[in-house]
Scaffold this motif. Structure first.
Motif, PDB file in Angstrom:
ATOM      1  N   LEU A 156       0.826  -1.206   0.000  1.00 46.70           N
ATOM      2  CA  LEU A 156       0.000   0.000   0.000  1.00 46.70           C
ATOM      3  C   LEU A 156       0.865   1.261   0.000  1.00 46.70           C
ATOM      4  N   LEU A 157       1.861   1.290   0.857  1.00 44.82           N
ATOM      5  CA  LEU A 157       2.711   2.479   0.959  1.00 44.82           C
ATOM      6  C   LEU A 157       3.503   2.713  -0.324  1.00 44.82           C
ATOM      7  N   SER A 158       3.999   1.648  -0.932  1.00 40.51           N
ATOM      8  CA  SER A 158       4.782   1.810  -2.159  1.00 40.51           C
ATOM      9  C   SER A 158       3.901   2.188  -3.343  1.00 40.51           C
ATOM     10  N   GLN A 172     -12.990   6.644  -2.744  1.00 43.23           N
ATOM     11  CA  GLN A 172     -12.263   6.930  -3.980  1.00 43.23           C
ATOM     12  C   GLN A 172     -11.050   6.021  -4.112  1.00 43.23           C
ATOM     13  N   LEU A 173     -10.373   5.776  -2.989  1.00 43.49           N
ATOM     14  CA  LEU A 173      -9.227   4.867  -3.004  1.00 43.49           C
ATOM     15  C   LEU A 173      -9.682   3.466  -3.397  1.00 43.49           C
ATOM     16  N   CYS A 174     -10.789   2.993  -2.851  1.00 42.06           N
ATOM     17  CA  CYS A 174     -11.294   1.663  -3.174  1.00 42.06           C
ATOM     18  C   CYS A 174     -11.625   1.551  -4.666  1.00 42.06           C
ATOM     19  N   ALA A 175     -12.229   2.621  -5.210  1.00 40.84           N
ATOM     20  CA  ALA A 175     -12.552   2.609  -6.638  1.00 40.84           C
ATOM     21  C   ALA A 175     -11.289   2.562  -7.476  1.00 40.84           C
ATOM     22  N   LEU A 220      -8.513   1.185  -6.645  1.00 39.20           N
ATOM     23  CA  LEU A 220      -7.969  -0.175  -6.528  1.00 39.20           C
ATOM     24  C   LEU A 220      -8.806  -1.200  -7.278  1.00 39.20           C
ATOM     25  N   GLY A 221     -10.021  -0.796  -7.672  1.00 40.40           N
ATOM     26  CA  GLY A 221     -10.901  -1.722  -8.372  1.00 40.40           C
ATOM     27  C   GLY A 221     -11.907  -2.387  -7.450  1.00 40.40           C
ATOM     28  N   LEU A 222     -11.943  -1.973  -6.179  1.00 35.19           N
ATOM     29  CA  LEU A 222     -12.892  -2.562  -5.217  1.00 35.19           C
ATOM     30  C   LEU A 222     -14.195  -1.780  -5.263  1.00 35.19           C
ATOM     31  N   VAL A 223     -14.999  -2.024  -6.292  1.00 32.65           N
ATOM     32  CA  VAL A 223     -16.261  -1.305  -6.471  1.00 32.65           C
ATOM     33  C   VAL A 223     -17.419  -2.279  -6.302  1.00 32.65           C
ATOM     34  N   PRO A 224     -18.610  -1.766  -5.994  1.00 35.29           N
ATOM     35  CA  PRO A 224     -19.755  -2.663  -5.752  1.00 35.29           C
ATOM     36  C   PRO A 224     -20.025  -3.647  -6.889  1.00 35.29           C
ATOM     37  N   GLY A 225     -19.798  -3.195  -8.135  1.00 31.36           N
ATOM     38  CA  GLY A 225     -20.074  -4.073  -9.271  1.00 31.36           C
ATOM     39  C   GLY A 225     -19.176  -5.290  -9.287  1.00 31.36           C
TER      40      GLY A 225
END
Length: 253
Positions: free
Chosen positions: A228-230, A243-246, A248-253
């Protein structure tokens, strides 16, 4: 009139540069800039906004350009596509540079954080380790596939493939014994290399106060914390956790 924003289409050897003035008119159009001349060209410009797509080498160039007082912004290539000209004229290096120059000035554009040299070094450790893991998985699958040609069908579980292949090694005929033995040796070598990189990650985690803080959270260990840090640094380029989750690709869909 002074150049206020510049778009650069990155490449390995020849770059395209497109700069505009305050009125938005092209003031610097260089469709073919050799790699050795790019830094010299950017250094000769007054401090301005420089946009690039986040691709190979982008973080290196961003750090170099920032030393001359420029404000550098990196963007995901998919966010630049809508600003390209349509048709055949829209897909070449010069047109890409113009599209980047336009996209970087958009008020709602989302940018990629520029990584430091230390961050990229740590990220290289993770990428190299992941590469070794993938090689090990591929080698185990190769062992499993080759043994199936001899009528020995093993389950997918890696530990079972190791154990059964080793147990049946002496019974394999001729060259089959040689090949499977070599592949098992390669798996052992990759095990050692992955263990080395696990130790590198532990060292990075011990030396980082931020990583130690992240590891206080449930489910986050040395590998996740340093990755995460790198990747995102202090994370302040994101407005919120969603926004960070989106990103990373971690979205509800």
């Amino acid at each position: 009139m002074a150049i206020v924003s510049v778009g650069i289409d990155l490449a390995k050897n020849v770059f395209a540069v497109h700069g505009v003035d305050e009125s938005g008119k092209p003031a610097l159009v260089r469709p073919s800039v050799p790699r050795a001349r790019l830094l010299e060209l950017i250094a000769s410009l007054p401090p301005c906004l420089i946009g690039m797509e986040a691709c190979s080498g982008a973080h290196h160039w961003a750090r170099e350009f920032a030393q001359f007082g420029h404000t550098v912004r990196l963007m995901a290539p998919k966010f630049v596509i809508p600003y390209r000209l349509s048709g055949k004229r829209g897909k070449n290096d010069a047109a890409d540079a113009a599209a980047i120059c336009e996209a970087v000035t958009r008020p709602n554009m989302r940018f990629v954080p520029v990584k430091s040299t230390e961050q990229q070094g740590q990220l290289l450790v993770h990428r190299a380790r992941q590469g070794f893991v993938e090689q090990r998985t591929a080698t185990l699958n190769r062992i499993r596939g080759l043994l199936s040609e001899l009528g020995i069908v093993l389950p997918l579980k890696a530990a079972v493939v190791r154990r059964e292949a080793l147990a049946r090694l002496e019974d394999l005929p001729g060259w089959a014994n040689t090949v499977i033995g070599d592949l098992l040796s390669e798996v052992s070598r990759l095990d050692e290399r992955i263990a080395q990189y696990d130790q590198h990650i532990k060292t990075m985690a011990r030396q980082s106060t931020e990583a130690q803080r992240l590891m206080l959270l449930p489910g986050i260990g040395e590998t996740t914390a340093t990755a995460l840090l790198s990747t995102i640094g202090n994370g302040r380029d994101f407005k919120c956790g969603r926004q960070l989750c989106a990103w990373l690709g971690l979205v509800p869909g």
